[in-house]
Scaffold this active site. Structure first.
Site, PDB file in Angstrom:
ATOM      1  N   HIS A 136      70.193 -97.749 -86.710  1.00 52.67           N
ATOM      2  CA  HIS A 136      68.798 -98.045 -87.105  1.00 52.67           C
ATOM      3  C   HIS A 136      67.919 -98.322 -85.881  1.00 52.67           C
ATOM      4  O   HIS A 136      66.922 -99.028 -85.988  1.00 52.67           O
ATOM      5  CB  HIS A 136      68.718 -99.241 -88.058  1.00 52.67           C
ATOM      6  CG  HIS A 136      69.693 -99.188 -89.186  1.00 52.67           C
ATOM      7  ND1 HIS A 136      69.386 -98.669 -90.419  1.00 52.67           N
ATOM      8  CD2 HIS A 136      70.996 -99.570 -89.253  1.00 52.67           C
ATOM      9  CE1 HIS A 136      70.455 -98.747 -91.211  1.00 52.67           C
ATOM     10  NE2 HIS A 136      71.443 -99.286 -90.519  1.00 52.67           N
TER      11      HIS A 136
ATOM     12  N   SER B  95      51.075 -86.495 -64.745  1.00 56.09           N
ATOM     13  CA  SER B  95      49.907 -86.420 -65.613  1.00 56.09           C
ATOM     14  C   SER B  95      48.715 -85.987 -64.775  1.00 56.09           C
ATOM     15  O   SER B  95      48.654 -86.244 -63.579  1.00 56.09           O
ATOM     16  CB  SER B  95      49.655 -87.789 -66.229  1.00 56.09           C
ATOM     17  OG  SER B  95      48.297 -87.936 -66.578  1.00 56.09           O
TER      18      SER B  95
ATOM     19  N   LYS C 271      52.492 -91.627 -64.087  1.00 58.57           N
ATOM     20  CA  LYS C 271      53.328 -90.978 -65.098  1.00 58.57           C
ATOM     21  C   LYS C 271      54.379 -90.042 -64.541  1.00 58.57           C
ATOM     22  O   LYS C 271      54.178 -89.352 -63.546  1.00 58.57           O
ATOM     23  CB  LYS C 271      52.444 -90.178 -66.048  1.00 58.57           C
ATOM     24  CG  LYS C 271      51.523 -91.045 -66.850  1.00 58.57           C
ATOM     25  CD  LYS C 271      52.164 -91.573 -68.091  1.00 58.57           C
ATOM     26  CE  LYS C 271      51.892 -90.598 -69.200  1.00 58.57           C
ATOM     27  NZ  LYS C 271      52.389 -91.063 -70.489  1.00 58.57           N
TER      28      LYS C 271
ATOM     29  N   GLU D 129      60.966 -82.814 -74.230  1.00 56.59           N
ATOM     30  CA  GLU D 129      59.990 -82.738 -75.325  1.00 56.59           C
ATOM     31  C   GLU D 129      59.806 -81.305 -75.818  1.00 56.59           C
ATOM     32  O   GLU D 129      59.710 -81.044 -77.011  1.00 56.59           O
ATOM     33  CB  GLU D 129      58.631 -83.290 -74.862  1.00 56.59           C
ATOM     34  CG  GLU D 129      58.634 -84.788 -74.646  1.00 56.59           C
ATOM     35  CD  GLU D 129      57.367 -85.248 -73.930  1.00 56.59           C
ATOM     36  OE1 GLU D 129      56.289 -85.173 -74.536  1.00 56.59           O
ATOM     37  OE2 GLU D 129      57.462 -85.666 -72.764  1.00 56.59           O
TER      38      GLU D 129
ATOM     39  N   LYS E  75      64.225 -58.429 -86.674  1.00 57.12           N
ATOM     40  CA  LYS E  75      64.385 -58.427 -85.214  1.00 57.12           C
ATOM     41  C   LYS E  75      63.528 -59.463 -84.500  1.00 57.12           C
ATOM     42  O   LYS E  75      64.028 -60.198 -83.648  1.00 57.12           O
ATOM     43  CB  LYS E  75      64.102 -57.025 -84.659  1.00 57.12           C
ATOM     44  CG  LYS E  75      65.285 -56.096 -84.821  1.00 57.12           C
ATOM     45  CD  LYS E  75      64.916 -54.678 -84.559  1.00 57.12           C
ATOM     46  CE  LYS E  75      65.268 -53.768 -85.715  1.00 57.12           C
ATOM     47  NZ  LYS E  75      64.730 -54.125 -87.036  1.00 57.12           N
TER      48      LYS E  75
HETATM   49  N1  ARG Z   1      62.425 -49.600 -87.093  1.00 57.64           N
HETATM   50  C1  ARG Z   1      63.213 -49.637 -88.277  1.00 57.64           C
HETATM   51  C2  ARG Z   1      63.776 -51.068 -88.458  1.00 57.64           C
HETATM   52  O1  ARG Z   1      63.774 -51.776 -87.510  1.00 57.64           O
HETATM   53  C3  ARG Z   1      64.355 -48.695 -88.178  1.00 57.64           C
HETATM   54  C4  ARG Z   1      64.871 -48.216 -89.487  1.00 57.64           C
HETATM   55  C5  ARG Z   1      63.869 -47.358 -90.139  1.00 57.64           C
HETATM   56  N2  ARG Z   1      64.342 -46.736 -91.321  1.00 57.64           N
HETATM   57  C6  ARG Z   1      63.505 -46.236 -92.211  1.00 57.64           C
HETATM   58  N3  ARG Z   1      64.034 -45.681 -93.272  1.00 57.64           N
HETATM   59  N4  ARG Z   1      62.220 -46.280 -92.064  1.00 57.64           N
HETATM   60  O2  ARG Z   1      64.183 -51.463 -89.514  1.00 57.64           O
END
Ligand code: ARG
Length: 456
Positions: free
Chosen positions: A156, A277, A283, A290, A325
């Site tokens: 705590h 700072s 500081k 952080e 991605k």
């Molecule tokens: N750039 C697309 C992705 O990252 C690749 C796959 C695309 N496939 C499609 N049927 N359009 O998912």
């Protein structure tokens, strides 16, 4: 640039829509994996008699040339390309003509992209594991260095019991060791090859998916072509492992930020990992810690974004999946960056043992040990607990501490108290005797250090 799929269309894609659709600016980082996958695919096609050996050789050499040119900066990504797969294929065709147009036989971008991300993440996950190992080594060294430093530990955020400072550092080493297991496990789960799943239904060509799986270092081909192209579980698994790494770094950061405040001053961060700072000359701010704490939020965001992106998707591939991605790359980059700065920050952090000792002396941190003292002399623990509670109240009233209260005052509470109590509640005894397995004593820390060095 004319689209590969232009045949079916009467009009070109709107410019804004084209930019919106394109993923080249972030999937370009998978170029080496895309080429690696294509080389394995071409070798398989030739072995199966689907492609001539001459074409396979043209393709392989062409792809290796592209790889070399991209590595050497002689070839730039075309920002107008739809994605990395289209870019490399069109560049190949530019260089070798019709043979380049044959590469995409018995394949689709759907299985191609699924292979590329797995190859890419498999490599990158190794880097994360190496960084975690480096961090554990650093933490373990610091724990060894501070095994004899006495400090207060908290529950705590109230002073609870005295410990060897290295003991709490070793708690973090345990977390990071589990993180390694989680990353390794995510990699083990993802190590199947979707290549040859094609668009979603496999193919009528006599392909050999075992061959490409083996060539690319996967354990086996995925067993279901729809799953092969639709699965992004491995992104989620890695993201959740990354999110938990960040949780651990963030808790550690919070600790370091507190410790380096004037109120605590348990540690002094090195100048090279702190900032000043712009207005307050006194500081020295723990900005790195952080920022790590702050960046934890974005990695959680990447995890939630990916889970949410997947939750409503019907099988098989949907363009939504292109969003996997940016999330996984962002989380990966963030985790790597944080680990890279965290380890040297800890390595150069000085632990101020006079301050930790002084803080441990205050706050009745040895009260449990005093209760244990009475219990060892035969008083039931609950009674001892109550007696010590009354003693603490008395000390507060008299503005003193347990270590300084005269024996005569102790005797008024129980005849079991004798001169040896002072020795028994000294910080050295409290810490030194906490030798239960995994306990907070200096010897226990040294045991943990030794064991951790073997366990990693
Ligand atoms: N750039 C697309 C992705 O990252 C690749 C796959 C695309 N496939 C499609 N049927 N359009 O998912």
């Amino acid at each position: 640039m004319e689209k590969m799929w232009a045949g079916r269309f009467q009009k070109a894609l709107d410019k804004k829509a084209d930019d919106f659709n394109s993923s080249i600016r972030f999937d370009c980082r998978m170029y080496a994996q895309d080429i690696q996958g294509s080389i394995a695919h071409a070798a398989m096609l030739a072995k199966q008699g689907i492609l001539t050996v001459a074409d396979k050789e043209l393709i392989t050499d062409g792809l290796l040339g592209i790889l070399e040119d991209l590595n050497g900066g002689k070839l730039a990504f075309d920002e107008n390309a739809e994605d990395i797969h289209m870019f490399i294929e069109s560049e190949l065709t530019k260089r070798i003509g019709d043979a380049g147009k044959r590469l995409h036989t018995a394949r689709s971008r759907n299985d191609q992209v699924a292979v590329d991300i797995r190859l890419y993440l498999r490599d990158e996950a190794k880097t994360v594991v190496d960084l975690l190992k480096d961090l554990i080594k650093t933490v373990v060294d610091k724990a060894e260095e501070t095994a004899d430093v006495i400090a207060p530990a908290y529950t705590h955020l109230q002073r609870a019991q005295p410990i060897a400072f290295g003991h709490q550092l070793m708690a973090y080493a345990e977390m990071f060791l589990r993180d390694i297991k989680r990353v390794d496990n995510a990699v083990a789960n993802m190590n199947e090859s979707p290549l040859g799943s094609c668009a979603l239904a496999g193919t009528t060509y006599p392909t050999d998916r075992e061959f490409t799986a083996k060539a690319l270092g996967f354990n086996n081909p995925t067993y279901n072509s729809i799953d092969g192209v639709s699965d992004r579980d491995f992104c989620v698994e890695l993201l959740s492992a990354f999110a938990l790494i960040m949780t651990h770094l963030s808790r550690f950061s919070e600790e370091i930020i507190l410790w380096s405040s004037w109120e605590f001053k348990f540690v002094e961060l090195d100048d090279s990992y702190t900032t000043g700072s712009s207005i307050m000359p006194q500081k020295k701010n723990p900005d790195m810690a952080e920022l790590v704490r702050g960046k934890t939020g974005r990695v959680y965001g990447d995890l939630i974004a990916t889970l949410t992106m997947l939750k409503g998707l019907p099988l098989a591939y949907n363009k939504d999946m292109q969003e996997d991605k940016e999330s996984i790359f962002d989380a990966l980059d963030t985790v790597k960056m944080c680990l890279e700065v965290f380890a040297p920050m800890v390595a150069t952090m000085k632990v101020l043992k006079e301050n930790t000792y002084r803080s441990a002396q205050k706050g009745f941190i040895n009260a449990t040990d005093l209760a244990d003292y009475l219990t060892k002399k035969g008083m039931p623990f609950r009674t001892a607990y109550k007696t010590v509670g009354q003693l603490v109240a008395e000390c507060i009233e008299k503005n003193t501490v347990l270590d300084d209260l005269p024996l005569a005052d102790y005797k008024k509470h129980s005849e079991l108290f004798t001169e040896d109590l002072y020795e028994e509640i000294s910080l050295e005894t409290c810490v030194g005797k906490r030798n239960s397995f995994g306990g907070a004593s200096s010897d226990s820390v040294r045991m943990q250090v030794k064991a951790m060095r073997e366990r990693i």
